[in-house]
Design a protein around this motif. Structure first.
Motif, PDB file in Angstrom:
ATOM      1  N   LEU B  75      -3.553   6.062  13.740  1.00 56.59           N
ATOM      2  CA  LEU B  75      -3.875   5.099  12.587  1.00 56.59           C
ATOM      3  C   LEU B  75      -2.801   4.065  12.297  1.00 56.59           C
ATOM      4  O   LEU B  75      -1.604   4.627  12.418  1.00 56.59           O
ATOM      5  CB  LEU B  75      -4.505   6.079  11.369  1.00 56.59           C
ATOM      6  N   ASP B  76      -3.171   3.087  11.571  1.00 53.60           N
ATOM      7  CA  ASP B  76      -2.226   2.221  11.203  1.00 53.60           C
ATOM      8  C   ASP B  76      -1.404   2.558   9.804  1.00 53.60           C
ATOM      9  O   ASP B  76      -1.979   2.768   9.027  1.00 53.60           O
ATOM     10  CB  ASP B  76      -2.926   0.614  10.827  1.00 53.60           C
ATOM     11  N   PRO B  77      -0.072   2.872  10.152  1.00 51.03           N
ATOM     12  CA  PRO B  77       0.578   3.297   8.837  1.00 51.03           C
ATOM     13  C   PRO B  77       0.466   2.500   7.587  1.00 51.03           C
ATOM     14  O   PRO B  77       0.579   2.911   6.725  1.00 51.03           O
ATOM     15  CB  PRO B  77       2.263   3.397   9.485  1.00 51.03           C
ATOM     16  N   LYS B  78       0.207   0.977   7.825  1.00 39.40           N
ATOM     17  CA  LYS B  78       0.102   0.117   6.794  1.00 39.40           C
ATOM     18  C   LYS B  78      -0.954   0.621   5.935  1.00 39.40           C
ATOM     19  O   LYS B  78      -1.151   0.758   4.693  1.00 39.40           O
ATOM     20  CB  LYS B  78       0.215  -1.061   7.374  1.00 39.40           C
ATOM     21  N   ARG B  79      -2.198   0.875   6.613  1.00 35.31           N
ATOM     22  CA  ARG B  79      -3.508   1.138   5.988  1.00 35.31           C
ATOM     23  C   ARG B  79      -3.456   2.606   5.449  1.00 35.31           C
ATOM     24  O   ARG B  79      -4.263   2.935   4.550  1.00 35.31           O
ATOM     25  CB  ARG B  79      -4.731   0.870   6.808  1.00 35.31           C
ATOM     26  N   ILE B  80      -2.532   3.645   6.220  1.00 34.18           N
ATOM     27  CA  ILE B  80      -2.508   4.813   5.445  1.00 34.18           C
ATOM     28  C   ILE B  80      -1.867   4.685   4.252  1.00 34.18           C
ATOM     29  O   ILE B  80      -2.310   5.156   3.100  1.00 34.18           O
ATOM     30  CB  ILE B  80      -1.866   5.765   6.413  1.00 34.18           C
ATOM     31  N   MET B  81      -0.726   3.936   4.313  1.00 30.43           N
ATOM     32  CA  MET B  81      -0.038   3.815   2.844  1.00 30.43           C
ATOM     33  C   MET B  81      -0.646   3.215   1.736  1.00 30.43           C
ATOM     34  O   MET B  81      -0.619   3.594   0.808  1.00 30.43           O
ATOM     35  CB  MET B  81       1.475   3.057   3.239  1.00 30.43           C
ATOM     36  N   ALA B  82      -1.169   2.130   2.254  1.00 33.45           N
ATOM     37  CA  ALA B  82      -2.069   1.302   1.227  1.00 33.45           C
ATOM     38  C   ALA B  82      -3.052   2.350   0.654  1.00 33.45           C
ATOM     39  O   ALA B  82      -3.371   2.271  -0.464  1.00 33.45           O
ATOM     40  CB  ALA B  82      -3.069   0.151   1.906  1.00 33.45           C
ATOM     41  N   GLU B  83      -3.690   3.207   1.381  1.00 29.97           N
ATOM     42  CA  GLU B  83      -4.791   4.124   0.818  1.00 29.97           C
ATOM     43  C   GLU B  83      -4.170   5.011  -0.124  1.00 29.97           C
ATOM     44  O   GLU B  83      -4.513   5.197  -1.342  1.00 29.97           O
ATOM     45  CB  GLU B  83      -5.711   4.811   1.706  1.00 29.97           C
ATOM     46  N   LEU B  84      -2.752   5.590  -0.006  1.00 29.51           N
ATOM     47  CA  LEU B  84      -2.161   6.390  -0.900  1.00 29.51           C
ATOM     48  C   LEU B  84      -1.534   5.718  -2.022  1.00 29.51           C
ATOM     49  O   LEU B  84      -1.307   6.225  -3.023  1.00 29.51           O
ATOM     50  CB  LEU B  84      -0.894   7.182   0.209  1.00 29.51           C
ATOM     51  N   TYR B  85      -1.265   4.703  -2.012  1.00 28.95           N
ATOM     52  CA  TYR B  85      -1.104   3.472  -2.924  1.00 28.95           C
ATOM     53  C   TYR B  85      -2.424   3.130  -3.676  1.00 28.95           C
ATOM     54  O   TYR B  85      -2.176   2.378  -4.699  1.00 28.95           O
ATOM     55  CB  TYR B  85      -0.349   2.451  -2.462  1.00 28.95           C
ATOM     56  N   CYS B  86      -3.416   3.751  -3.399  1.00 23.09           N
ATOM     57  CA  CYS B  86      -4.750   3.286  -3.894  1.00 23.09           C
ATOM     58  C   CYS B  86      -5.400   1.899  -4.031  1.00 23.09           C
ATOM     59  O   CYS B  86      -5.711   1.330  -4.942  1.00 23.09           O
ATOM     60  CB  CYS B  86      -4.830   3.758  -5.443  1.00 23.09           C
TER      61      CYS B  86
END
Lengths: 345, 316
Positions: B75-86
Motif C-alpha cells: 500500500l502507498d505509505p502516503k495514503r496510509i499516513m494520511a488515514e492515520l492523520y484522519c
C-alpha cells in the motif's frame, strides 16, 4: 375474539384458503426464484438442507445442491462472519437462524462488521447479506425463542429491517432483501408460517418485488391510526372490523420495513385521524413503538387530538406458559380497548 | 538463494518500522490525537514474510496492529499516513484507523478483537465457491486466540476445507497479560489438532522462516487442501499502544526482546553473508526515510474530511 392461537400449527387447511399461498411457501418461492436468477445467491443455516426446521428452505437443496444450500454447525459467530466475508467477496448469502433470538450470539459480527464495514472502509466494500430470523411469541416456545428483537437492530446504523405480515409481502420483500446491497434482517413471525393469504396475480411474477420503505395501508379509516407489524397487523385489522360495528373508523398501517421506515405515510395518516396507537410484540422500553410515536410527535404534534399510546411487551421475558404469554403480549382485545379509550377521550 | 527477495524483506521491515515511528512521533508531538498508535515494533518479520507468500487476488484481514501488513502488501505509505492523520486522502477517507485497500487485498479490521477472523473465513468461502485458487489470511494475536470467533472459524474452515491461513502473531502479551497465563495448551498452534487442522509454530522474527511456513500453507490451500494455523512467535517491543511504558515487564526481559529485533537480525545476517554492505544498508535507510518523510508531508498537506462526509458511505 381473535385469538393468537388461531395462528398455531395443526388442523386441515380450510377449503377457501387452499388456493392461497402460504407464508413460508412464499419465502421459499422468493429464494428459489432469486437463486435461479443469480448464481451468487446461496444459503447457510443449521439443518436447512437436511431437515429445515420450519420448512422454509424445503426442497431447495434438491434443486441447488449442498454447495449453495449449506448446512452449518452450531456456530453463529463464524456463520454470520462467513456471510460477511463471502458478501465482500461478491456472493449474496442468505443465513437462516432457527430462532431469531440466537442472533444475540453473533451481534458483533452483525452490528460492527456487517453493518459498519462499508462505512469504515470509506465505501470500498459492500455487504449484501440477508439473515432470516423466526421471531415472536404465541407458540409456547419459551423466553429465549419468542422475542421480537428488531428494535435492537434498527437502533444500529447500517442494517435494514423487514417485517412481512402476509404471503405477498413475504415474497416481495424477500426478493428486495436479496437484491439489496446492504445487510438485511428479515424477521418472520413463527405464527405466520402456516397461514395462507390471498395474493394478487403478480405474486406469481418472478420480477415483482416490493420495495423497502413503503408502508401498506391495510385498512382506511378516519378516527384513529394503528401502526402495527407482523401478526399485530392482523390483530389490529380484527379490532378495526369489530369497532366498525360501533361506528369507530380505524386506519391500519403496516410499515413492512422498520429501516427504512415510511414515516411519510404514517404522519399523513395521523394528520387525518389525529390519533395514534403503535402496537408491536417488542419490549416497550426503547422499542419501535416509541420510535413511531416520537416521529409523529416531532412532525405532526399539532394534529394530535389525544396523547399517542403504545402497546407491547411491558418488559418481562416472553413467558413459557400460554396464560402468562397472553398476559404480556398485545392482542385484539387490548387493541380494541385502547382504541375505545382513545376515541372517547 | 534469492538475494533480491532477502533484501526486499529487509526493506519492507525497515519501511514498516520507520513509518510507524513517524506515526508515533506525530502522536507524542500531539500532531495527531485520538487512540494511540498500535505499533508492530518487533513484529515486522511476521507481516513481511507472510505477505511475500501471497499473490494478487489473495486477501489479508488485519488486526488493530495493522500497519505492518498494509506496508507489506505494497500500500502507498502516503495514503496510509494520511488515514492515520484522519485526512480525506487516506485510504478510508478518514473513517477508520484500520486502513483498507480492497484493490490490494487488505481489509483493515481489529476494532473488536478477533472480529476479522470469521470474516476472513467468509472471504475464503467466496474464493472457494468462485472456483478460484485464491486464499485468505487472517492475522490475529495471542489474545484473540482465546476468543470464540477464532475457535468457531477454525472449526468451520476444517469442515468446509476453506482456503484460509490462520496466522497467529504471538507477541507474548495480551495488553499486560503474559500469554502463558491464559493459554494452557503447549502452544496456540497445538489447539489446531482439536479442529483437525495442520499447524506450525515458527520463529516470527525471521521473515524467511515465516515466508516458508506461509508459502507451504498457501500452496496447500490453493491446491484445495484447506486451512492451516500458523503461530509466529515474536516480540512486542513498543508496548500494547505507543503510550504504554510496559512497567509490567523487567528491563532484562525487554533488553532480551530487543536482541530479537527482526530488522537487526536480518541486517546482521545479510552483512555476514556478504549480501549487504554497510553502504548498501545506509542507502536503503536513506531511501526509506525519504519515503516516510514524503508520506508525512503528504498527510500534513492533505485536507480533513468535510463535516458532511460523516454521512457518506453508510449505505451501498
Amino acid at each position: 375474539m381473535f385469538d393468537r392461537r388461531l395462528f398455531r400449527p395443526g388442523g386441515p387447511v380450510p377449503q377457501r384458503e387452499r388456493e392461497w399461498p402460504s407464508f413460508r411457501g412464499a419465502i421459499n418461492e422468493a429464494m428459489r426464484e432469486e437463486m435461479r436468477r443469480d448464481p451468487a445467491v446461496f444459503q447457510m443455516g443449521e439443518d436447512i438442507a437436511g431437515a429445515s426446521p420450519f420448512g422454509v428452505t424445503a426442497r431447495l437443496v434438491t434443486e441447488f445442491g449442498t454447495e449453495r444450500v449449506r448446512d452449518t454447525p452450531c456456530s453463529e459467530v463464524a456463520v454470520v462472519g462467513a456471510a460477511v466475508g463471502a458478501a465482500m467477496g461478491g456472493m449474496r448469502p442468505i443465513v437462516e437462524f432457527q430462532f431469531g433470538d440466537f442472533l444475540s450470539v453473533a451481534i458483533d459480527q452483525l452490528t460492527h462488521q456487517a453493518a459498519m464495514l462499508r462505512y469504515l472502509t470509506g465505501g470500498q466494500v459492500k455487504v449484501p447479506i440477508v439473515i432470516r430470523l423466526p421471531c415472536g411469541g404465541g407458540q409456547g416456545a419459551g423466553s429465549q425463542h419468542s422475542q421480537s428483537l428488531y428494535s435492537w437492530f434498527a437502533h444500529a446504523p447500517g442494517i435494514k429491517v423487514a417485517l412481512p405480515a402476509t404471503s405477498m409481502d413475504a415474497k416481495g420483500l424477500m426478493k428486495s432483501a436479496i437484491r439489496d446491497d446492504n445487510p438485511v434482517l428479515f424477521f418472520e413471525h413463527k405464527a405466520l408460517y402456516r397461514t395462507r393469504w390471498p395474493a394478487p396475480a403478480e405474486f406469481r411474477d418472478p420480477n415483482h418485488v416490493i420495495p423497502f420503505g413503503r408502508a401498506a395501508v391495510r385498512r382506511i379509516g378516519d378516527d384513529l391510526t394503528v401502526v402495527a407489524t407482523l401478526t399485530m397487523v392482523h390483530h389490529a385489522l380484527a379490532a378495526a372490523e369489530a369497532l366498525a360495528k360501533e361506528g369507530v373508523s380505524v386506519e391500519v398501517i403496516d410499515p413492512r420495513t422498520l429501516v427504512p421506515l415510511d414515516t411519510e405515510t404514517i404522519i399523513q395518516s395521523v394528520r387525518k385521524t389525529g390519533r395514534l396507537l403503535a402496537v408491536d410484540e417488542a419490549y416497550l422500553t426503547c422499542g419501535i413503538q416509541g420510535e413511531v410515536i416520537a416521529l409523529v410527535t416531532e412532525h405532526a404534534f399539532q394534529a394530535l387530538k389525544v396523547a399517542p399510546r403504545r402497546l407491547g411487551n411491558p418488559g418481562v421475558p416472553v413467558p413459557f406458559a400460554p396464560p402468562l404469554e397472553d398476559a404480556v403480549l398485545p392482542d385484539q382485545e387490548r387493541i380494541t380497548s385502547a382504541i375505545r379509550d382513545m376515541v372517547s377521550a | 538463494m534469492n538475494v533480491a527477495m532477502h533484501l526486499g524483506l529487509l526493506r519492507t521491515m525497515l519501511l514498516i518500522r520507520r513509518l510507524e515511528t513517524a506515526w508515533a512521533d506525530a502522536y507524542f508531538q500531539e500532531e495527531i490525537g485520538g487512540i494511540p498508535p498500535a505499533l508492530s515494533t518487533g513484529q515486522e518479520a511476521v507481516s513481511a514474510g507472510a505477505c511475500a507468500a501471497l499473490e494478487p487476488g489473495d486477501y489479508v484481514f488485519t488486526t488493530h496492529r495493522g500497519q505492518a501488513p498494509q506496508v507489506a502488501r505494497g500500500l502507498d505509505p502516503k495514503r496510509i499516513m494520511a488515514e492515520l492523520y484522519c485526512r480525506r486522502t487516506g485510504y478510508n477517507k478518514g473513517k477508520s484507523y484500520h486502513v483498507t485497500d480492497v484493490t490490494r487485498g487488505v481489509i483493515g479490521m481489529g476494532g473488536i478483537v478477533a472480529g476479522q477472523v470469521p470474516v476472513a473465513g467468509g472471504m475464503a468461502l467466496a474464493q472457494k465457491l468462485g472456483r478460484s485458487d485464491r486464499v485468505s489470511m487472517a492475522f490475529f494475536g495471542d489474545g484473540a486466540s482465546n476468543e470464540g470467533a477464532v475457535h468457531e472459524t477454525a472449526n468451520l474452515a476444517a469442515m468446509w476445507t476453506l482456503p484460509l491461513i490462520l496466522l497467529c502473531e504471538n507477541n507474548g502479551y495480551c495488553v499486560t497479560q503474559p500469554v502463558a497465563v491464559a493459554v494452557k495448551a503447549v502452544s496456540i498452534a497445538d489447539r489446531a489438532a482439536g479442529y483437525g487442522l495442520p499447524a506450525a509454530v515458527v520463529d516470527g522474527n525471521d521473515p524467511l522462516v515465516v515466508y516458508d511456513a506461509v508459502a507451504a500453507a498457501v500452496a496447500r490451500a490453493r491446491a484445495g487442501g484447506g486451512a492451516t494455523l500458523i503461530e509466529a512467535k515474536t516480540v512486542r517491543l513498543g508496548g500494547h499502544l505507543a503510550h504504554d511504558p510496559q512497567s509490567y515487564r523487567s528491563k532484562e526481559e525487554l533488553a532480551a526482546a530487543w536482541e530479537q529485533c527482526p530488522i537487526k537480525r536480518m541486517r546482521e545476517r545479510l552483512l555476514a553473508e556478504g549480501l549487504l554492505t554497510a553502504e548498501g544498508y545506509a542507502r536503503m535507510e536513506a531511501a526509506v526515510e525519504g519515503e516516510v518523510a514524503a508520506a508525512v508531508e503528504f498527510a500534513r498537506q492533505s485536507p480533513f474530511p468535510e463535516p458532511r462526509e460523516a454521512f457518506d458511505d453508510l449505505w451501498a
